[in-house]
Design a protein around this motif. Structure first.
Motif, mmCIF file in Angstrom:
data_model
loop_
_atom_site.group_PDB
_atom_site.id
_atom_site.type_symbol
_atom_site.label_atom_id
_atom_site.label_comp_id
_atom_site.label_asym_id
_atom_site.label_seq_id
_atom_site.Cartn_x
_atom_site.Cartn_y
_atom_site.Cartn_z
ATOM 1 N N ARG A 1 25.077 52.721 41.941
ATOM 2 C CA ARG A 1 24.116 52.019 41.365
ATOM 3 C C ARG A 1 24.633 51.140 40.148
ATOM 4 N NH1 ARG A 1 20.999 56.092 40.885
ATOM 5 N NH2 ARG A 1 21.680 56.571 38.677
ATOM 6 N N TYR A 2 25.552 51.814 39.520
ATOM 7 C CA TYR A 2 26.133 51.015 38.407
ATOM 8 C C TYR A 2 26.701 49.707 38.744
ATOM 9 C CZ TYR A 2 28.808 50.035 34.121
ATOM 10 O OH TYR A 2 29.386 49.389 33.108
ATOM 11 N N THR A 3 27.524 49.869 39.594
ATOM 12 C CA THR A 3 28.287 48.637 40.630
ATOM 13 C C THR A 3 27.341 47.759 41.008
ATOM 14 O OG1 THR A 3 29.999 50.162 40.962
ATOM 15 C CG2 THR A 3 30.131 48.172 41.834
ATOM 16 N N LEU A 4 26.349 48.156 41.542
ATOM 17 C CA LEU A 4 25.317 47.037 42.162
ATOM 18 C C LEU A 4 24.635 46.506 40.876
ATOM 19 C CD1 LEU A 4 23.593 49.287 44.748
ATOM 20 C CD2 LEU A 4 24.991 47.089 45.295
ATOM 21 N N VAL A 5 24.504 47.194 39.746
ATOM 22 C CA VAL A 5 23.824 46.431 38.539
ATOM 23 C C VAL A 5 24.567 45.471 37.889
ATOM 24 C CG1 VAL A 5 23.054 46.895 36.091
ATOM 25 C CG2 VAL A 5 22.345 48.238 38.001
ATOM 26 N N ARG A 6 26.041 45.787 37.881
ATOM 27 C CA ARG A 6 27.008 44.741 37.441
ATOM 28 C C ARG A 6 27.035 43.622 38.018
ATOM 29 N NH1 ARG A 6 30.807 45.848 33.610
ATOM 30 N NH2 ARG A 6 32.169 44.509 34.916
ATOM 31 N N VAL A 7 26.777 43.628 39.513
ATOM 32 C CA VAL A 7 26.820 42.415 40.330
ATOM 33 C C VAL A 7 25.757 41.555 39.803
ATOM 34 C CG1 VAL A 7 26.691 41.501 42.809
ATOM 35 C CG2 VAL A 7 28.059 43.391 42.239
ATOM 36 N N GLU B 1 23.994 41.483 37.083
ATOM 37 C CA GLU B 1 24.135 41.156 35.690
ATOM 38 C C GLU B 1 25.387 40.032 35.561
ATOM 39 O OE1 GLU B 1 25.416 43.071 31.084
ATOM 40 O OE2 GLU B 1 25.613 44.354 33.163
ATOM 41 N N TYR B 2 26.481 40.073 36.339
ATOM 42 C CA TYR B 2 27.474 39.043 36.507
ATOM 43 C C TYR B 2 27.393 38.051 37.263
ATOM 44 C CZ TYR B 2 29.072 41.790 32.441
ATOM 45 O OH TYR B 2 29.124 42.546 31.089
ATOM 46 N N ALA B 3 26.075 37.728 37.885
ATOM 47 C CA ALA B 3 25.967 37.136 39.204
ATOM 48 C C ALA B 3 26.799 35.948 39.105
ATOM 49 C CB ALA B 3 24.569 37.044 39.473
ATOM 50 N N GLU B 4 26.433 34.984 38.036
ATOM 51 C CA GLU B 4 27.004 33.689 37.852
ATOM 52 C C GLU B 4 28.723 33.593 37.728
ATOM 53 O OE1 GLU B 4 25.473 29.855 35.559
ATOM 54 O OE2 GLU B 4 26.250 31.404 34.131
ATOM 55 N N SER B 5 28.912 34.412 36.918
ATOM 56 C CA SER B 5 30.611 34.439 36.795
ATOM 57 C C SER B 5 31.328 34.765 38.250
ATOM 58 C CB SER B 5 30.977 35.540 36.046
ATOM 59 O OG SER B 5 30.504 35.176 34.556
ATOM 60 N N ILE B 6 30.544 35.873 38.860
ATOM 61 C CA ILE B 6 31.146 36.137 40.285
ATOM 62 C C ILE B 6 31.101 34.981 41.561
ATOM 63 C CG2 ILE B 6 30.681 37.631 42.359
ATOM 64 C CD1 ILE B 6 29.728 39.912 40.192
ATOM 65 N N ALA B 7 29.922 34.397 41.165
ATOM 66 C CA ALA B 7 29.545 33.142 41.849
ATOM 67 C C ALA B 7 30.814 32.065 41.645
ATOM 68 C CB ALA B 7 28.107 32.845 41.830
ATOM 69 N N PHE B 8 31.011 31.827 40.587
ATOM 70 C CA PHE B 8 31.828 30.676 40.127
ATOM 71 C C PHE B 8 33.416 30.884 40.687
ATOM 72 C CE2 PHE B 8 29.020 28.947 36.828
ATOM 73 C CZ PHE B 8 29.133 27.738 37.168
ATOM 74 N N TYR B 9 33.512 32.420 40.509
ATOM 75 C CA TYR B 9 34.827 32.750 40.928
ATOM 76 C C TYR B 9 35.042 33.038 42.349
ATOM 77 C CZ TYR B 9 36.746 33.496 36.482
ATOM 78 O OH TYR B 9 37.233 33.649 35.086
ATOM 79 N N CYS B 10 33.930 33.014 43.296
ATOM 80 C CA CYS B 10 33.731 33.191 44.869
ATOM 81 C C CYS B 10 34.250 34.560 44.804
ATOM 82 C CB CYS B 10 34.623 32.100 45.391
ATOM 83 S SG CYS B 10 33.605 30.566 45.282
ATOM 84 N N GLY B 11 33.801 35.522 43.995
ATOM 85 C CA GLY B 11 34.241 36.847 43.946
ATOM 86 C C GLY B 11 33.758 37.877 44.926
ATOM 87 N N GLU B 12 33.081 37.180 45.741
ATOM 88 C CA GLU B 12 32.141 38.171 46.776
ATOM 89 C C GLU B 12 32.964 39.082 47.497
ATOM 90 O OE1 GLU B 12 32.131 34.814 46.936
ATOM 91 O OE2 GLU B 12 30.230 34.455 45.847
ATOM 92 N N LYS B 13 34.170 38.583 47.907
ATOM 93 C CA LYS B 13 34.964 39.602 48.674
ATOM 94 C C LYS B 13 35.676 40.663 47.940
ATOM 95 C CE LYS B 13 39.164 39.439 51.727
ATOM 96 N NZ LYS B 13 40.118 38.574 52.348
ATOM 97 N N ILE B 14 36.069 40.530 46.773
ATOM 98 C CA ILE B 14 36.387 41.630 45.731
ATOM 99 C C ILE B 14 35.476 42.432 45.393
ATOM 100 C CG2 ILE B 14 37.317 42.296 43.701
ATOM 101 C CD1 ILE B 14 39.424 40.928 45.439
ATOM 102 N N GLU B 15 34.016 42.011 45.173
ATOM 103 C CA GLU B 15 33.025 42.744 44.744
ATOM 104 C C GLU B 15 32.450 43.415 45.855
ATOM 105 O OE1 GLU B 15 32.102 43.190 41.749
ATOM 106 O OE2 GLU B 15 33.544 41.984 41.094
ATOM 107 N N GLY B 16 32.386 42.880 47.200
ATOM 108 C CA GLY B 16 32.005 43.497 48.282
ATOM 109 C C GLY B 16 33.067 44.529 48.611
ATOM 110 N N ALA B 17 34.203 44.582 48.383
ATOM 111 C CA ALA B 17 35.265 45.690 48.751
ATOM 112 C C ALA B 17 35.003 46.913 47.858
ATOM 113 C CB ALA B 17 36.615 44.905 48.746
#
Length: 603
Positions: free
Chosen positions: A252-258, A260-276
């Motif tokens: 649940r905490y990891t989901l909340v962080r996604v 919370e930092y949605a814009e930064s993850i989107a700019f980095y295209c970090g979906e693969k890392i976050e998904g893993a």
């Protein structure tokens, strides 16, 4: 049974049972608290609530709940006796006795219903009051002395404090009450139904031996063996339930962080890392769930087999006595019902093992949470002195947790007319110095002099609380709702005038405003608060140089008596800070007058 005398008989029984149970309840509780780890954990959490010095009400309500539990046992015994009379009347085809039995049942059922509803209300009221108190107690300890922040410096931080407060407190309260009263009900019922079964039981022939009242002994041996086996099967559930709560909270905490930092993850295209990462944590959760499923199947399967055998066991034992007319149908049915109840009561610890396992996990988590608070409060506290409007550092040495010196024997003072700029390379200890001045950094020696009140610290990324824009603007003070004109004027001053009509709009402003806008809002907060001293940690890093210059000019013009200390890298900040503290690393530092860089000619 003489039903016309039962009211007095039951009152005497309840009085005796209540006195004996109360003494045993207190004695056993005392022994558990003194001799077991989980007993000590329980009392550390619950002891202050039940202290007579605080209030007698919890003890009084607990005594009433105990009485209601014993009343439930007595009513159950009376209903068991009523069944005997009913089936005996049916066997004898005694119509008058049948209707008398039904009228008795109407009274017993009415009392039973009222008791259930009243008991439910009392227990729920007690649980709610206990939960409210415990929530406030732990929440205050977590927030007071900034344990929520200082605990991050501990070697064992403890996981998910939000879950401890929100979920585990509720589980602790409800489980403490249900399990304790369940034990009392089981023990008292065991005694009462043993007496009933003793009177109904005959001789049992086993391996050529005659055992007087043998059914009573057989049920105890049967349940004892089944309980030992069940404990062996179910013991791993304690650890598995603990891990289940932990893995759920981590996921649940990891989901909340996604989020919370949605814009930064989107700019980095970090979906693969976050998904893993999310799938990895979810995978750990599911693996543990499967282990719980398979272990619970073994545990519940054994319990079901043991319970089903107990249904026919008394029938088999009493069948010969019934067919030879030594007992009537009522005796046979009461034997079956009494045996089943006695079996369930004796099996309480076996059947509720997974509940006890979950309860132990809750105790461990809450105890770990409170231990972290105690350890955080035990960390050293910087020597912060209040000497009016004075801001100074006297022989201050700042170290890392690994005891590496960042600043050594720093001595300086700051006055309102000569703001100080703290500069230095990354990692030299600039932000750590501000943490020490704020009283947050435990690894420092020397004296820190600053006002105790009316001090404001602005961080690089301002904190915007949940609520309206007005709440964010006045934080941490309460918003002055009557002064709309002043708040709107401040928004215009920090070039956020386009938001003045949205002062009372509730929204997640931390995601709506850009970082630069959030920093300008923080300057508006500074103008409204008018602190004696303000400490700014790269508070203009997201602004361009023109906007930065405008914000600092605004502060210097409006807050002429405010002592200003800034941390920053830009040389343009030297214009607004006549003095600078240069941190060179390895404990070295130098205080000097600022030299404003000359403007380069165009072309």
């Amino acid at each position: 049974m003489h039903w016309n005398q039962e009211l007095l008989t039951s009152a005497v029984w309840l009085a005796k049972a209540y006195g004996i149970t109360m003494v045993l309840f207190i004695a056993v509780g005392y022994l558990l608290v003194r001799s077991t780890l989980w007993g000590k954990q329980f009392w550390a959490l619950a002891g202050p609530y039940f202290s007579p010095k605080r209030s007698w009400q919890p003890l009084a309500v607990m005594a009433l709940i105990l009485f209601m539990t014993l009343l439930a046992v007595r009513i159950s015994v009376l209903i068991s006796t009523w069944y005997n009379g009913l089936y005996s009347a049916l066997q004898k085809l005694d119509e008058n006795a049948f209707w008398v039995s039904l009228s008795i049942f109407a009274v017993l059922a009415s009392v039973h219903i009222v008791r259930i509803l009243l008991d439910y209300y009392i227990q729920q009221r007690f649980s709610i009051h206990w939960r409210v108190w415990l929530n406030e107690h732990l929440l205050s300890r977590w927030l007071d002395k900034q344990a929520y922040y200082r605990s991050q410096y501990l070697a064992d931080v403890g996981d998910n404090p939000d879950q401890r407060i929100q979920q585990d407190i509720a589980s602790f309260v409800s489980s403490s009450l249900s399990l304790s009263m369940g034990v009392v009900n089981a023990m008292v019922s065991t005694f009462a139904y043993t007496m009933i079964l003793w009177g109904l039981s005959g001789d049992v022939h086993l391996f050529g031996q005659v055992i007087p009242r043998g059914m009573v002994f057989l049920v105890y041996v049967y349940v004892l063996i089944a309980t030992v086996i069940a404990f062996k099967i179910g013991r791993p559930l304690i650890r598995l339930n603990f891990l289940n709560e932990r893995f759920n909270a981590d996921y649940r905490y990891t989901l909340v962080r996604v989020r919370e930092y949605a814009e930064s993850i989107a700019f980095y295209c970090g979906e693969k890392i976050e998904g893993a990462l999310l799938r990895n944590r979810f995978g750990r959760l599911i693996d543990n769930v499967w282990r719980i499923v398979f272990r619970s199947m073994k545990f519940q399967g054994f319990n079901l087999v043991a319970s089903q055998i107990s249904v026919v066991f008394p029938m088999i034992i009493q069948a010969q006595r019934f067919f030879t007319k030594q007992i009537n149908l009522g005796d046979l049915m009461q034997t079956s019902q009494a045996f089943g109840t006695l079996h369930d009561n004796l099996s309480f610890f076996r059947s509720a093992y997974d509940d006890f396992a979950g309860y132990r996990a809750v105790l461990n988590r809450l105890s770990g949470f409170t231990d972290a608070i105690v350890d955080a409060n035990a960390l050293p506290i910087p020597d912060v002195r209040d000497e009016g409007h004075r801001v100074a550092l006297e022989g201050l040495t700042v170290r890392t947790p690994a005891n590496t010196v960042l600043l050594e024997d720093l001595t300086l003072s700051v006055d309102p007319h000569s703001p100080l700029l703290i500069r230095g390379r990354s990692g030299a200890g600039k932000t750590t110095l501000l943490r020490a001045i704020a009283g947050l950094w435990p690894y420092c020696d020397g004296r820190i002099v600053r006002p105790a009140d009316r001090v404001l610290f602005l961080s690089q990324k301002p904190y915007l609380p949940l609520g309206t824009l007005r709440d964010a603007l006045y934080y941490p003070a309460s918003p002055e709702r009557a002064d709309d004109e002043h708040a709107s004027r401040v928004l215009v001053d920090v070039q956020l005038g386009h938001l003045s009509h949205r002062l009372d709009d509730p929204a997640d402003w931390g995601h709506i405003l850009s970082l630069g806008e959030q920093q300008r809002l923080a300057f508006g907060r500074l103008l409204l608060a008018r602190p004696v001293a303000a400490f700014l940690d790269e508070a203009t890093s997201a602004m361009d140089e023109g906007m930065e210059d405008a914000m600092y000019r605004l502060v210097r013009e409006r807050l002429t008596d405010t002592i200003l200390v800034s941390v920053g890298h830009r040389s343009t900040l030297l214009t607004h800070h006549p003095r600078q503290l240069e941190l060179s690393g390895e404990g070295r530092w130098k205080v000097s007058d600022s030299v404003v860089p000359a403007l380069q000619p165009a072309g």
